[in-house]
Motif scaffolding. Structure first.
Motif, PDB file in Angstrom:
ATOM      1  N   PRO A   1       0.900  -1.169   0.080  1.00  0.00           N
ATOM      2  CA  PRO A   1      -0.143  -0.055  -0.015  1.00  0.00           C
ATOM      3  C   PRO A   1       0.814   1.225  -0.076  1.00  0.00           C
ATOM      4  CG  PRO A   1       0.172  -1.014   2.095  1.00  0.00           C
ATOM      5  CD  PRO A   1       0.820  -1.790   1.410  1.00  0.00           C
ATOM      6  N   ASP A   2       0.126   2.412  -0.053  1.00  0.00           N
ATOM      7  CA  ASP A   2       0.931   3.789   0.178  1.00  0.00           C
ATOM      8  C   ASP A   2       1.827   3.728   1.072  1.00  0.00           C
ATOM      9  OD1 ASP A   2      -0.118   4.020  -2.578  1.00  0.00           O
ATOM     10  OD2 ASP A   2      -1.771   5.351  -1.810  1.00  0.00           O
ATOM     11  N   ASN A   3       2.715   4.476   1.188  1.00  0.00           N
ATOM     12  CA  ASN A   3       3.517   5.424   2.424  1.00  0.00           C
ATOM     13  C   ASN A   3       2.880   6.076   3.137  1.00  0.00           C
ATOM     14  OD1 ASN A   3       6.236   3.953   1.586  1.00  0.00           O
ATOM     15  ND2 ASN A   3       5.487   4.878  -0.258  1.00  0.00           N
ATOM     16  N   TYR A   4       2.476   6.139   4.224  1.00  0.00           N
ATOM     17  CA  TYR A   4       1.485   6.957   4.910  1.00  0.00           C
ATOM     18  C   TYR A   4       1.726   7.318   6.470  1.00  0.00           C
ATOM     19  CZ  TYR A   4      -0.760   2.599   6.439  1.00  0.00           C
ATOM     20  OH  TYR A   4      -0.801   1.283   7.049  1.00  0.00           O
ATOM     21  N   TYR A   5       1.240   8.423   6.987  1.00  0.00           N
ATOM     22  CA  TYR A   5       0.929   8.551   8.459  1.00  0.00           C
ATOM     23  C   TYR A   5      -0.330   8.837   8.706  1.00  0.00           C
ATOM     24  CZ  TYR A   5       5.794   9.474   9.470  1.00  0.00           C
ATOM     25  OH  TYR A   5       7.200   9.468   9.571  1.00  0.00           O
ATOM     26  N   ARG A   6      -1.083   7.972   9.456  1.00  0.00           N
ATOM     27  CA  ARG A   6      -2.359   8.097   9.971  1.00  0.00           C
ATOM     28  C   ARG A   6      -2.653   9.006  11.312  1.00  0.00           C
ATOM     29  NH1 ARG A   6      -4.126   2.284   8.840  1.00  0.00           N
ATOM     30  NH2 ARG A   6      -5.253   2.489   6.722  1.00  0.00           N
ATOM     31  N   ARG A   7      -3.601   9.638  11.343  1.00  0.00           N
ATOM     32  CA  ARG A   7      -3.755  10.077  12.777  1.00  0.00           C
ATOM     33  C   ARG A   7      -3.861   8.918  13.590  1.00  0.00           C
ATOM     34  NH1 ARG A   7      -8.440  11.763  15.925  1.00  0.00           N
ATOM     35  NH2 ARG A   7      -9.892  11.120  14.185  1.00  0.00           N
TER      36      ARG A   7
ATOM     37  N   VAL B   1      -0.811   1.873  16.636  1.00  0.00           N
ATOM     38  CA  VAL B   1       0.404   1.654  16.717  1.00  0.00           C
ATOM     39  C   VAL B   1       0.955   0.740  15.705  1.00  0.00           C
ATOM     40  CG1 VAL B   1       0.328  -0.219  18.348  1.00  0.00           C
ATOM     41  CG2 VAL B   1       2.552   1.249  18.356  1.00  0.00           C
ATOM     42  N   GLY B   2       2.200   0.538  15.326  1.00  0.00           N
ATOM     43  CA  GLY B   2       2.817  -0.343  14.177  1.00  0.00           C
ATOM     44  C   GLY B   2       2.366   0.391  12.890  1.00  0.00           C
ATOM     45  N   ASP B   3       2.104  -0.529  11.826  1.00  0.00           N
ATOM     46  CA  ASP B   3       1.425  -0.309  10.404  1.00  0.00           C
ATOM     47  C   ASP B   3       0.334   0.297  10.601  1.00  0.00           C
ATOM     48  OD1 ASP B   3       3.871  -1.008   9.383  1.00  0.00           O
ATOM     49  OD2 ASP B   3       3.356  -2.926   8.485  1.00  0.00           O
ATOM     50  N   ALA B   4      -0.638   0.099  11.717  1.00  0.00           N
ATOM     51  CA  ALA B   4      -1.871   0.685  11.686  1.00  0.00           C
ATOM     52  C   ALA B   4      -1.733   2.331  11.443  1.00  0.00           C
ATOM     53  CB  ALA B   4      -2.799   0.367  12.883  1.00  0.00           C
ATOM     54  N   GLY B   5      -0.575   2.706  12.109  1.00  0.00           N
ATOM     55  CA  GLY B   5      -0.636   4.061  12.168  1.00  0.00           C
ATOM     56  C   GLY B   5       0.407   4.785  11.204  1.00  0.00           C
ATOM     57  N   TYR B   6       1.341   4.106  10.668  1.00  0.00           N
ATOM     58  CA  TYR B   6       2.587   4.528   9.970  1.00  0.00           C
ATOM     59  C   TYR B   6       3.239   3.454   9.454  1.00  0.00           C
ATOM     60  CZ  TYR B   6       7.604   5.265  10.128  1.00  0.00           C
ATOM     61  OH  TYR B   6       8.837   5.288   9.787  1.00  0.00           O
ATOM     62  N   HIS B   7       3.100   3.675   7.948  1.00  0.00           N
ATOM     63  CA  HIS B   7       3.714   2.477   7.048  1.00  0.00           C
ATOM     64  C   HIS B   7       4.555   3.188   6.063  1.00  0.00           C
ATOM     65  CE1 HIS B   7       3.423   0.015   3.374  1.00  0.00           C
ATOM     66  NE2 HIS B   7       3.765  -0.837   4.343  1.00  0.00           N
ATOM     67  N   LYS B   8       5.518   2.487   5.606  1.00  0.00           N
ATOM     68  CA  LYS B   8       6.624   2.669   4.617  1.00  0.00           C
ATOM     69  C   LYS B   8       6.836   1.473   3.911  1.00  0.00           C
ATOM     70  CE  LYS B   8       8.895   2.364   8.451  1.00  0.00           C
ATOM     71  NZ  LYS B   8       8.083   1.695   9.510  1.00  0.00           N
ATOM     72  N   ASP B   9       7.532   1.660   2.481  1.00  0.00           N
ATOM     73  CA  ASP B   9       7.888   0.724   1.575  1.00  0.00           C
ATOM     74  C   ASP B   9       8.986  -0.210   2.490  1.00  0.00           C
ATOM     75  OD1 ASP B   9       9.858  -0.499  -0.485  1.00  0.00           O
ATOM     76  OD2 ASP B   9       8.118   0.413  -1.604  1.00  0.00           O
ATOM     77  N   PRO B  10       8.792  -1.379   2.144  1.00  0.00           N
ATOM     78  CA  PRO B  10       9.712  -2.618   2.672  1.00  0.00           C
ATOM     79  C   PRO B  10      11.085  -2.354   2.596  1.00  0.00           C
ATOM     80  CG  PRO B  10       8.819  -3.634   1.061  1.00  0.00           C
ATOM     81  CD  PRO B  10       8.039  -2.012   1.218  1.00  0.00           C
TER      82      PRO B  10
ATOM     83  N   PHE C   1      13.771   8.910   3.872  1.00  0.00           N
ATOM     84  CA  PHE C   1      14.888   8.086   3.290  1.00  0.00           C
ATOM     85  C   PHE C   1      14.432   6.878   2.551  1.00  0.00           C
ATOM     86  CE2 PHE C   1      18.199   4.863   3.546  1.00  0.00           C
ATOM     87  CZ  PHE C   1      19.164   5.538   2.945  1.00  0.00           C
ATOM     88  N   THR C   2      13.328   6.032   3.345  1.00  0.00           N
ATOM     89  CA  THR C   2      12.883   4.864   2.506  1.00  0.00           C
ATOM     90  C   THR C   2      12.049   5.116   1.185  1.00  0.00           C
ATOM     91  OG1 THR C   2      12.456   4.099   4.698  1.00  0.00           O
ATOM     92  CG2 THR C   2      11.079   3.099   3.020  1.00  0.00           C
ATOM     93  N   CYS C   3      11.211   6.299   1.457  1.00  0.00           N
ATOM     94  CA  CYS C   3      10.389   6.597   0.168  1.00  0.00           C
ATOM     95  C   CYS C   3      11.453   6.991  -1.090  1.00  0.00           C
ATOM     96  CB  CYS C   3       9.662   7.849   0.312  1.00  0.00           C
ATOM     97  SG  CYS C   3       8.141   7.480   1.405  1.00  0.00           S
ATOM     98  N   THR C   4      12.470   7.638  -0.767  1.00  0.00           N
ATOM     99  CA  THR C   4      13.544   7.856  -1.693  1.00  0.00           C
ATOM    100  C   THR C   4      14.156   6.716  -2.161  1.00  0.00           C
ATOM    101  OG1 THR C   4      13.980  10.053  -0.809  1.00  0.00           O
ATOM    102  CG2 THR C   4      15.606   9.146  -2.291  1.00  0.00           C
ATOM    103  N   ARG C   5      14.418   5.819  -1.456  1.00  0.00           N
ATOM    104  CA  ARG C   5      15.337   4.543  -1.885  1.00  0.00           C
ATOM    105  C   ARG C   5      14.320   3.750  -2.738  1.00  0.00           C
ATOM    106  NH1 ARG C   5      20.215   3.516  -1.964  1.00  0.00           N
ATOM    107  NH2 ARG C   5      20.398   1.813  -0.927  1.00  0.00           N
ATOM    108  N   ALA C   6      12.849   3.771  -2.397  1.00  0.00           N
ATOM    109  CA  ALA C   6      11.825   3.004  -3.081  1.00  0.00           C
ATOM    110  C   ALA C   6      11.725   3.593  -4.640  1.00  0.00           C
ATOM    111  CB  ALA C   6      10.443   3.006  -2.353  1.00  0.00           C
TER     112      ALA C   6
END
Length: 409
Positions: free
Chosen positions: A263-269, A278-287, A338-343
């Protein structure tokens, strides 16, 4: 009546529950899965995550599972190493069947109640505040549980986030997809290597004597890749590191391929009246940088600290949890960017080529590069002019070949 209900029992939820239970709070953890069970994952845990397992008294149990240590990573022909961060000199990439079961058992041992195969379908509200969950299992039918606070640790497709209508604060569209599997009979150095074509090949050892091998490409190649997963998987390894591609043909693949669009890279409230994520429920980035598990452990601990402050009366609980969200966002921005740039998997710029060459040219450079990769130094600090100057001097880079970021970078 519980103090906290945690929805989701994997690498964010179980440590949170364990830490709260160890402080005497009454905690319930529910998960729709049973344990041990697998989930999609890169497996890799960076030094800050390993440090948490050590400090919680769980690292020895993880090591006893037989997962091999990673003492050096290979990023280029000259850039190999692993930095000491928070006293950690070796990392691990355990199977999730091992890691998650260990964490669930630790939560139980601490006194948390754990209900497996329980699916949350709704939240209970009282005067605009979350006060519990409603759900069901095949064994018990529909049940309700109430608590002072509810935490969603239920991953990227979080039910809790949907039920509280947690908006996205920041979204960067996904750029890549990944495919991975496991092989027997490979004696490879742990590595993550970028090819000239926009693609990545990585491998690291895991449990049962197996090596996880992963490839990543940009999303516009996804349909083509899915048409022949085995052939395209082999092609990526061949193109990035031909010598490894030749060895891969002779290795025994032990499990099916797992190919997935992220899925998209994101921050949720991630904080509201009576609830948190907490975890990917609130904040997720490319592997591609492998930070999912480590961040889940680190910020699960931070949330536990803030919930304890609220439950103990040291601070209003909603204020404490908003502070967790602020600190998480502030401390992870560098990793996220940094992760989004590497992706993007772009070919290295002249600056990046010069810096990587300099970093591989001295012990100082290798240490600082892998300190950045392992979370002990921000990328902005690593690419700061003074740091790059030190790397160039240590590597003996001629003055004419020393490149630095411009002010606009």
């Amino acid at each position: 009546m519980y103090d906290v209900i945690v929805v989701g029992a994997r690498c964010a939820g179980s440590p949170l529950a364990m830490l709260l239970a160890r402080r005497g709070h009454r905690v319930l953890v529910v998960d729709r899965n049973a344990f041990p069970s697998d989930t999609l994952s890169t497996h890799y845990i960076h030094q800050p995550g390993i440090a948490r397992l050590r400090d919680w008294g769980l690292l020895d149990k993880l090591i006893a599972s037989g997962v091999p240590p990673v003492r050096r990573m290979n990023a280029s022909p000259t850039l190999r190493g692993l930095a000491e961060i928070e006293g950690v000199t070796e990392t691990y990439a355990p199977r999730r069947t091992v890691l998650d079961a260990l964490l669930v058992d630790a939560a139980r041992a601490a006194g948390a109640e754990v209900i497996e195969r329980f699916t949350v379908t709704d939240l209970i509200w009282d005067d605009g505040r979350v006060v519990g969950v409603r759900g069901s299992s095949a064994d018990t039918g529909e049940q309700e549980f109430r608590a002072s606070f509810v935490v969603g640790a239920d991953g990227r497709n979080s039910t809790v986030s949907k039920l509280v209508d947690a908006e996205y604060n920041r979204v960067i569209p996904a750029l890549s997809f990944a495919s991975y599997t496991y092989y027997d009979g490979l004696d490879w150095e742990p590595q993550l290597r970028f090819g000239s074509d926009p693609q990545v090949f990585g491998s690291w050892p895991t449990n049962d004597g197996r090596v996880l091998v992963a490839v990543m490409r940009l999303l516009d190649r996804y349909s083509e890749f899915r048409a022949d997963v085995a052939g395209n998987f082999q092609q990526v390894v061949d193109q990035v590191l031909p010598e490894y591609g030749a060895q891969l043909r002779d290795a025994e693949r032990a499990e099916p391929f797992r190919t997935l669009r992220y899925p998209d890279n994101y921050y949720r409230r991630s904080a509201g009246p009576g609830w948190a994520l907490v975890g990917d429920a609130g904040y997720h980035k490319d592997p591609v940088t492998g930070w999912g598990i480590s961040d889940a452990l680190v910020y699960g601990e931070l949330l536990a600290d803030k919930l304890h402050a609220g439950l103990s009366g040291a601070q209003p609980i909603d204020k404490a949890v908003r502070e967790y969200e602020r600190l998480r966002d502030e401390r992870t921005t560098d990793t996220f960017d940094f992760t989004c740039t590497r992706a993007e998997m772009k070919p290295p710029s002249p600056l990046e080529q010069a810096v990587v060459e300099a970093a591989g040219g001295s012990e100082l450079g290798r240490n600082r590069y892998f300190t950045m990769v392992g979370g002990g130094m921000k990328s902005s600090e690593f690419f700061a002019r003074d740091n790059l100057q030190a790397l160039y001097e240590a590597a003996g880079t001629p003055a004419a070949d020393r490149l630095f970021p411009t002010e606009s970078c």
